[in-house]
Motif scaffolding. Structure first.
Motif, PDB file in Angstrom:
ATOM      1  N   GLU A   1      25.185 -26.742  -6.094  1.00  0.00           N
ATOM      2  CA  GLU A   1      25.606 -26.131  -4.821  1.00  0.00           C
ATOM      3  C   GLU A   1      24.611 -26.363  -3.699  1.00  0.00           C
ATOM      4  OE1 GLU A   1      26.468 -22.050  -5.524  1.00  0.00           O
ATOM      5  OE2 GLU A   1      28.287 -22.477  -6.678  1.00  0.00           O
ATOM      6  N   THR A   2      23.346 -26.555  -4.048  1.00  0.00           N
ATOM      7  CA  THR A   2      22.327 -26.784  -3.014  1.00  0.00           C
ATOM      8  C   THR A   2      22.465 -28.180  -2.411  1.00  0.00           C
ATOM      9  OG1 THR A   2      20.860 -25.381  -4.306  1.00  0.00           O
ATOM     10  CG2 THR A   2      19.842 -26.717  -2.569  1.00  0.00           C
ATOM     11  N   CYS A   3      22.695 -29.150  -3.290  1.00  0.00           N
ATOM     12  CA  CYS A   3      22.680 -30.543  -2.822  1.00  0.00           C
ATOM     13  C   CYS A   3      24.043 -31.042  -2.345  1.00  0.00           C
ATOM     14  CB  CYS A   3      22.174 -31.453  -3.938  1.00  0.00           C
ATOM     15  SG  CYS A   3      20.458 -31.111  -4.385  1.00  0.00           S
ATOM     16  N   ARG A   4      25.097 -30.440  -2.853  1.00  0.00           N
ATOM     17  CA  ARG A   4      26.422 -30.944  -2.511  1.00  0.00           C
ATOM     18  C   ARG A   4      26.667 -31.020  -1.003  1.00  0.00           C
ATOM     19  NH1 ARG A   4      31.789 -29.709  -1.586  1.00  0.00           N
ATOM     20  NH2 ARG A   4      33.294 -30.879  -2.835  1.00  0.00           N
ATOM     21  N   PRO A   5      26.345 -29.954  -0.248  1.00  0.00           N
ATOM     22  CA  PRO A   5      26.613 -30.026   1.197  1.00  0.00           C
ATOM     23  C   PRO A   5      25.845 -31.146   1.895  1.00  0.00           C
ATOM     24  CG  PRO A   5      26.153 -27.774   0.497  1.00  0.00           C
ATOM     25  CD  PRO A   5      25.806 -28.650  -0.641  1.00  0.00           C
ATOM     26  N   LEU A   6      24.688 -31.524   1.327  1.00  0.00           N
ATOM     27  CA  LEU A   6      23.898 -32.580   1.966  1.00  0.00           C
ATOM     28  C   LEU A   6      24.680 -33.897   2.012  1.00  0.00           C
ATOM     29  CD1 LEU A   6      20.425 -31.903   0.300  1.00  0.00           C
ATOM     30  CD2 LEU A   6      21.211 -31.207   2.587  1.00  0.00           C
ATOM     31  N   VAL A   7      25.545 -34.097   1.038  1.00  0.00           N
ATOM     32  CA  VAL A   7      26.354 -35.319   1.008  1.00  0.00           C
ATOM     33  C   VAL A   7      27.724 -35.065   1.631  1.00  0.00           C
ATOM     34  CG1 VAL A   7      27.358 -37.099  -0.474  1.00  0.00           C
ATOM     35  CG2 VAL A   7      25.178 -36.035  -1.098  1.00  0.00           C
ATOM     36  N   TRP A   8      28.389 -34.040   1.160  1.00  0.00           N
ATOM     37  CA  TRP A   8      29.771 -33.813   1.565  1.00  0.00           C
ATOM     38  C   TRP A   8      29.890 -33.356   3.010  1.00  0.00           C
ATOM     39  CZ3 TRP A   8      34.332 -33.992  -1.649  1.00  0.00           C
ATOM     40  CH2 TRP A   8      34.084 -34.531  -2.915  1.00  0.00           C
TER      41      TRP A   8
ATOM     42  N   ASN B   1      29.325 -38.597  -7.490  1.00  0.00           N
ATOM     43  CA  ASN B   1      28.924 -37.190  -7.504  1.00  0.00           C
ATOM     44  C   ASN B   1      30.015 -36.241  -7.987  1.00  0.00           C
ATOM     45  OD1 ASN B   1      30.410 -36.942  -5.126  1.00  0.00           O
ATOM     46  ND2 ASN B   1      28.589 -37.404  -3.891  1.00  0.00           N
ATOM     47  N   THR B   2      30.937 -36.801  -8.771  1.00  0.00           N
ATOM     48  CA  THR B   2      31.872 -35.939  -9.495  1.00  0.00           C
ATOM     49  C   THR B   2      32.041 -36.496 -10.901  1.00  0.00           C
ATOM     50  OG1 THR B   2      33.781 -37.207  -8.748  1.00  0.00           O
ATOM     51  CG2 THR B   2      33.208 -35.255  -7.458  1.00  0.00           C
ATOM     52  N   PHE B   3      32.620 -35.701 -11.799  1.00  0.00           N
ATOM     53  CA  PHE B   3      32.939 -36.186 -13.137  1.00  0.00           C
ATOM     54  C   PHE B   3      34.187 -35.479 -13.645  1.00  0.00           C
ATOM     55  CE2 PHE B   3      31.551 -32.731 -16.052  1.00  0.00           C
ATOM     56  CZ  PHE B   3      30.860 -31.912 -15.168  1.00  0.00           C
ATOM     57  N   ALA B   4      34.652 -35.888 -14.819  1.00  0.00           N
ATOM     58  CA  ALA B   4      35.849 -35.305 -15.443  1.00  0.00           C
ATOM     59  C   ALA B   4      37.065 -35.410 -14.520  1.00  0.00           C
ATOM     60  CB  ALA B   4      35.607 -33.861 -15.854  1.00  0.00           C
ATOM     61  N   GLY B   5      37.360 -36.637 -14.114  1.00  0.00           N
ATOM     62  CA  GLY B   5      38.516 -36.841 -13.231  1.00  0.00           C
ATOM     63  C   GLY B   5      38.287 -36.240 -11.867  1.00  0.00           C
ATOM     64  N   ALA B   6      37.024 -36.278 -11.415  1.00  0.00           N
ATOM     65  CA  ALA B   6      36.637 -35.714 -10.108  1.00  0.00           C
ATOM     66  C   ALA B   6      36.949 -34.220 -10.020  1.00  0.00           C
ATOM     67  CB  ALA B   6      37.285 -36.482  -8.955  1.00  0.00           C
ATOM     68  N   SER B   7      37.056 -33.573 -11.179  1.00  0.00           N
ATOM     69  CA  SER B   7      37.344 -32.136 -11.183  1.00  0.00           C
ATOM     70  C   SER B   7      36.077 -31.316 -10.960  1.00  0.00           C
ATOM     71  CB  SER B   7      37.942 -31.714 -12.529  1.00  0.00           C
ATOM     72  OG  SER B   7      39.133 -32.371 -12.756  1.00  0.00           O
ATOM     73  N   TYR B   8      34.955 -31.863 -11.381  1.00  0.00           N
ATOM     74  CA  TYR B   8      33.702 -31.109 -11.288  1.00  0.00           C
ATOM     75  C   TYR B   8      32.665 -31.912 -10.521  1.00  0.00           C
ATOM     76  CZ  TYR B   8      35.739 -28.000 -14.702  1.00  0.00           C
ATOM     77  OH  TYR B   8      36.560 -27.117 -15.318  1.00  0.00           O
ATOM     78  N   ASP B   9      31.789 -31.166  -9.846  1.00  0.00           N
ATOM     79  CA  ASP B   9      30.722 -31.810  -9.083  1.00  0.00           C
ATOM     80  C   ASP B   9      29.560 -32.163  -9.993  1.00  0.00           C
ATOM     81  OD1 ASP B   9      31.684 -31.760  -6.374  1.00  0.00           O
ATOM     82  OD2 ASP B   9      31.569 -29.576  -6.539  1.00  0.00           O
ATOM     83  N   LEU B  10      29.000 -33.332  -9.762  1.00  0.00           N
ATOM     84  CA  LEU B  10      27.737 -33.650 -10.425  1.00  0.00           C
ATOM     85  C   LEU B  10      26.572 -33.087  -9.620  1.00  0.00           C
ATOM     86  CD1 LEU B  10      28.220 -37.303 -11.725  1.00  0.00           C
ATOM     87  CD2 LEU B  10      27.572 -35.316 -13.097  1.00  0.00           C
ATOM     88  N   LEU B  11      26.825 -32.803  -8.340  1.00  0.00           N
ATOM     89  CA  LEU B  11      25.783 -32.221  -7.485  1.00  0.00           C
ATOM     90  C   LEU B  11      25.881 -30.699  -7.537  1.00  0.00           C
ATOM     91  CD1 LEU B  11      26.233 -34.531  -4.383  1.00  0.00           C
ATOM     92  CD2 LEU B  11      24.254 -34.500  -5.903  1.00  0.00           C
TER      93      LEU B  11
ATOM     94  N   TYR C   1      24.974 -40.559   0.051  1.00  0.00           N
ATOM     95  CA  TYR C   1      25.760 -40.803  -1.169  1.00  0.00           C
ATOM     96  C   TYR C   1      24.994 -41.748  -2.088  1.00  0.00           C
ATOM     97  CZ  TYR C   1      29.667 -41.998  -4.224  1.00  0.00           C
ATOM     98  OH  TYR C   1      30.478 -42.184  -5.324  1.00  0.00           O
ATOM     99  N   ASN C   2      24.373 -42.769  -1.502  1.00  0.00           N
ATOM    100  CA  ASN C   2      23.665 -43.762  -2.310  1.00  0.00           C
ATOM    101  C   ASN C   2      22.411 -43.208  -2.964  1.00  0.00           C
ATOM    102  OD1 ASN C   2      25.531 -45.752  -1.953  1.00  0.00           O
ATOM    103  ND2 ASN C   2      24.463 -46.771  -0.273  1.00  0.00           N
ATOM    104  N   GLU C   3      21.957 -42.051  -2.526  1.00  0.00           N
ATOM    105  CA  GLU C   3      20.786 -41.458  -3.199  1.00  0.00           C
ATOM    106  C   GLU C   3      21.149 -41.016  -4.610  1.00  0.00           C
ATOM    107  OE1 GLU C   3      19.483 -38.331  -0.650  1.00  0.00           O
ATOM    108  OE2 GLU C   3      18.766 -39.719   0.908  1.00  0.00           O
ATOM    109  N   GLY C   4      22.424 -40.845  -4.860  1.00  0.00           N
ATOM    110  CA  GLY C   4      22.872 -40.480  -6.196  1.00  0.00           C
ATOM    111  C   GLY C   4      22.469 -39.070  -6.584  1.00  0.00           C
ATOM    112  N   VAL C   5      22.527 -38.823  -7.880  1.00  0.00           N
ATOM    113  CA  VAL C   5      22.240 -37.475  -8.389  1.00  0.00           C
ATOM    114  C   VAL C   5      20.863 -37.478  -9.033  1.00  0.00           C
ATOM    115  CG1 VAL C   5      23.006 -35.642  -9.933  1.00  0.00           C
ATOM    116  CG2 VAL C   5      24.689 -37.123  -8.812  1.00  0.00           C
TER     117      VAL C   5
END
Lengths: 404, 419
Positions: free
Chosen positions: B336-343, B324-334, B354-358
């Protein structure tokens, strides 16, 4: 009025500033300008501190001390260092138009003479007594001079001895240096048991010895090194297609001596007495599975241990060569054929069509490194001609290599 | 305005004295505020890289060491500075005559040599013990390779009986997935310059050096996402070289592994994703590997990043959307709505979420689109073709690809299926 030290530092700061300006205008390199500006700032700071502290040896309460102190009444003594400094500057200029090594020597002379000149000038301002001033100079300079001169002397003697060693044959080197060590020990015993021997005699003996060694080194260096046998490298073997061969003209009987990076092994592969290849990697990986996994696009150090009881090599097969590569190999083989392959004497090799790497043939009980980088992943892990595998020519031992 | 006028405006009865007090008072207030600010900075609530909050036994070992060491160092520091400031104040220059000069005080000198030596020995014994415990690899159950390059981490799981058994290599980037309670040994190296791997809540730092293999133990007590960052300056985007360790329960970890080695599923023919697959092959596949991807003539598509980027590697995108990140973990793939559900998931649900993916609904499409549009504008990298003489024209990082908006649409559709 500025004190002696202040003048030196202010002058140095101005010089560094001018050098920075000249360098900045004439060069595009930013590192040099950063260095020179840093030097100018540092020297300005030191000059400021020195002006404020008045060289630390003139009372801050005595406004006339600079002009009236005893040191101020004594003219500076004779010094060889300005002349040596000028020689250094001339050598630098000479080096700029001839060779880099001369330029380097000039820089060394320039800095050494500058340092000595500075220290002497500073010491002469200490008092009106030249003996005291000399003590002051020695106190500062000797801790620098002794180790540096000692290092130069030791370096010169070591370099001379190395030239002699490379000039003599391997056997004669051993004999010569055993004899030399015996002579040194005998002279040392002689001096030790004869306390009456004068200091001058000891110094003379050491000087004669040093001159003899340096002269020997120069003579040996001029005459050149003995013929040193060049062993086949693993890269040569791969390029000439010997990795699939269980034979080679010249097995490496001292292979373990080449191993020096044991702490950074990606894996250790052992050819056992029963003829199998087993591997061990840092951590808890068990043998078996698909084989050994190594990372892609990064150098891997593999240590091959031969416990088989025979001369063996470890080879790595990385699939088929491309058509262009095969054409290059055939061309090289044809050239070898035309010119005779001196490296392998009577052995001849057939053109090959597989990408292979290998260690040299090593004796049983020894080990050798194989270092390689694999750019492409091994997409196929099963019995496929494109699969990556380690093998030992002349045996059935094989080990799959997985590159994700 | 003169100095006296300024002073009189403050209403001072004794101008000189009042001015001095005000000045000192102001300095004291500034000092107090700065000190409080520095202290307050240590009380951050959201501090994912806090080494004072260990979440695994390796970090706990360091924590158990740093407390007494800081305590001893603090006591020594306070004692030394107290004596220093007392001496500075007590013997300040007030015009008194210079006292009689003496040379040496053997008892004091010997005492002040022995005391620090004893303190250092006292600190060294537990320090060496901790270092040896942290270097132990005998009790580790899982091997994970980590390779640093400018400016991202490649993480690969070799074939092994460890990690609960891995039958095919798994390659991912930026996020390392481990099983809770498992002792993991990270074998790290670098492809270009020195990097440093550090997950503060799980263990100390370990430099990753080209040509060398260094190890680092990891173990997490509870499921969670543990943040880290490269801690050896490694060039332009050093600050953007991040990573996370995702610790999950056994069943979740098994599910994650199974998903990672699933065979490649080609997009539905004639779909936008299928167009994206073709675009990927033409634009991206020379650097980025997608395992199982085939070219139009049925050949396996093998990426050759060694020919196209300086480090010789680019992130494997086979299962991009399981991270759920990209570009050297600099940016979220999730988003703002979904990110808190995982993090911010409850500990027992981190793995599952986490396994639900993006998914398409959860994708942070804005930043992914911006990245595809012009990667160097999103993350500083050495990609300007006119300035690559030192690297034989090979960029360090993802270059600008001049993709059209249609191509970006296709690629996003294709990448969304990579999980």
């Amino acid at each position: 009025m500025f004190t002696t030290g202040s003048k030196l530092l202010i002058g140095s700061a101005v010089l560094a500033t001018l050098a920075a300006v000249v360098y900045g205008v004439t060069q595009v390199d930013s590192l040099g300008i950063v260095g020179l500006v840093s030097a100018a700032l540092a020297l300005s700071f030191l000059a400021g501190v020195n002006v404020w502290a008045r060289d630390s040896n003139v009372s801050a309460m005595d406004a006339t001390a600079v002009a009236s102190s005893e040191a101020a009444d004594v003219p500076p003594g004779n010094s060889i260092w300005p002349m040596v400094f000028a020689v250094g500057a001339a050598t630098v200029l000479l080096g700029l138009v001839t060779q880099q090594s001369i330029f380097t020597i000039g820089i060394v002379i320039l800095f050494a003479a500058g340092a000595q000149w500075t220290i002497q000038a500073w010491a002469e301002a200490a008092s009106a007594d030249p003996a005291v001033n000399e003590t002051v100079r020695s106190r500062l300079a000797n801790p620098l001079e002794y180790p540096l001169l000692g290092a130069v002397a030791v370096g010169g003697i070591a370099f001379s001895l190395s030239r002699v060693m490379l000039w003599l044959s391997k056997t004669n080197t051993v004999i010569a240096f055993v004899v030399l060590a015996a002579i040194v020990a005998a002279i040392a015993f002689f001096f030790a048991f004869r306390p009456s021997v004068t200091r001058g005699a000891i110094g003379g003996a050491l000087a004669v010895g040093a001159v003899a060694i340096v002269a020997g080194g120069v003579a040996a260096g001029v005459d050149g090194e003995r013929d040193i046998h060049v062993h086949e490298t693993t890269a040569d073997l791969a390029a000439e297609g010997f990795c699939a061969s269980p034979e080679e003209g010249e097995p490496d009987e001292n292979a373990s001596q080449t191993v020096a990076v044991k702490a950074n092994l990606a894996a250790e592969i052992t050819l056992t007495r029963s003829g199998t290849l087993e591997f061990d990697v840092p951590g808890p990986l068990e043998e078996g599975g698909l084989g050994l996994t190594l990372p892609r696009a990064n150098p891997n150090n593999i240590l091959f241990r031969n416990d088989s009881g025979e001369h063996r090599r470890l080879s790595l097969d990385l699939g088929m060569l491309t058509e262009d590569e095969i054409a290059a190999v055939e061309e090289a083989a044809a050239e070898d054929e035309a010119h005779g392959d001196e490296a392998h004497g009577d052995e001849s090799h057939e053109p090959f069509d597989r990408r292979q790497l290998c260690t040299t043939l090593i004796e049983s009980g020894s080990a050798q490194l194989l270092t390689f980088t694999i750019a492409e992943p091994s997409q196929i892990y099963e019995d496929d001609p494109e699969a990556y595998r380690f093998f030992v020519p002349g045996t059935d031992a094989e080990l799959n290599l997985v590159v994700p | 305005m003169t100095a006296n006028e300024r002073t009189s405006m403050h209403g001072a009865s004794t101008p000189g004295t009042f001015g001095a007090v005000t000045h000192h008072g102001r300095l004291a207030r500034i000092g107090a505020i700065a000190t409080l600010g520095a202290l307050a900075a240590g009380c951050a609530n959201d501090a994912p890289q806090d080494t004072w909050q260990p979440a695994g036994d390796n970090a706990q070992k360091i924590h158990d060491l740093q407390w007494p060491v800081f305590l001893i160092a603090g006591v020594v520091g306070v004692a030394v500075f107290s004596v220093l400031f007392y001496a500075l104040w007590r013997y300040r220059d007030t015009g008194q005559p210079i006292p009689k000069q003496t040379h040496g005080k053997p008892a004091l000198e010997i005492g002040l040599t022995i005391l620090p030596a004893l303190i250092l020995i006292g600190v060294a014994i537990p320090t060496v013990g901790t270092l040896m415990a942290l270097a132990d690899t005998d009790d580790t159950d899982c091997v994970i390779n980590v390779t640093g390059q400018q400016w991202w981490w490649e993480i690969d799981y070799p074939v092994q009986d460890g990690c609960g058994g891995i039958s095919q290599p798994i390659v991912t980037s930026g996020q390392m997935v481990i099983e809770v309670g498992t002792n993991v040994i990270v074998r790290g190296t670098s492809r270009d310059v020195i990097h440093s791997w550090w997950i503060p809540k799980l263990n100390g730092k370990r430099d990753m050096v080209p040509g060398r293999v260094h190890t680092n133990r990891l173990q997490a007590d509870e499921p969670g996402i543990y943040a880290g960052q490269c801690t050896e300056f490694c060039g332009l985007s050093h600050a953007n070289m991040r990573m996370e360790v995702i610790a999950m329960e056994h069943d979740d970890f098994e599910a994650w592994k199974a998903n990672q080695i699933e065979a490649y599923a080609a997009p539905e023919p004639e779909s936008l994703a299928a167009e994206g697959e073709a675009t990927f092959i033409s634009q991206c596949a020379r650097c980025h590997q997608v395992d199982g991807l085939e070219t139009a003539d049925g050949e396996l598509q093998i990426a050759r990043p060694d020919l196209n980027v300086y480090s010789g590697a680019a992130p494997n995108l086979t299962n991009l959307m399981t991270r759920n990140t990209f570009a050297g973990a600099s940016y979220d793939l999730l988003n703002e709505t979904c990110r808190p559900l995982v993090w911010e998931a409850p500990s027992d649900r981190v793995g599952e979420r986490y396994n639900e993916g993006v998914t398409a609904d959860c994708l942070n499409e804005v930043e992914l689109r911006e990245w595809l549009r012009n990667a160097p504008a999103k993350k500083p990298m050495y990609t300007d073709p006119t300035k690559l003489e030192e690297t034989n024209s090979l960029p360090r990082g993802m270059p600008y690809l001049a993709l059209s908006e249609d191509q970006i649409d296709q690629l996003i559709a294709y990448l969304l299926e990579r999980k």
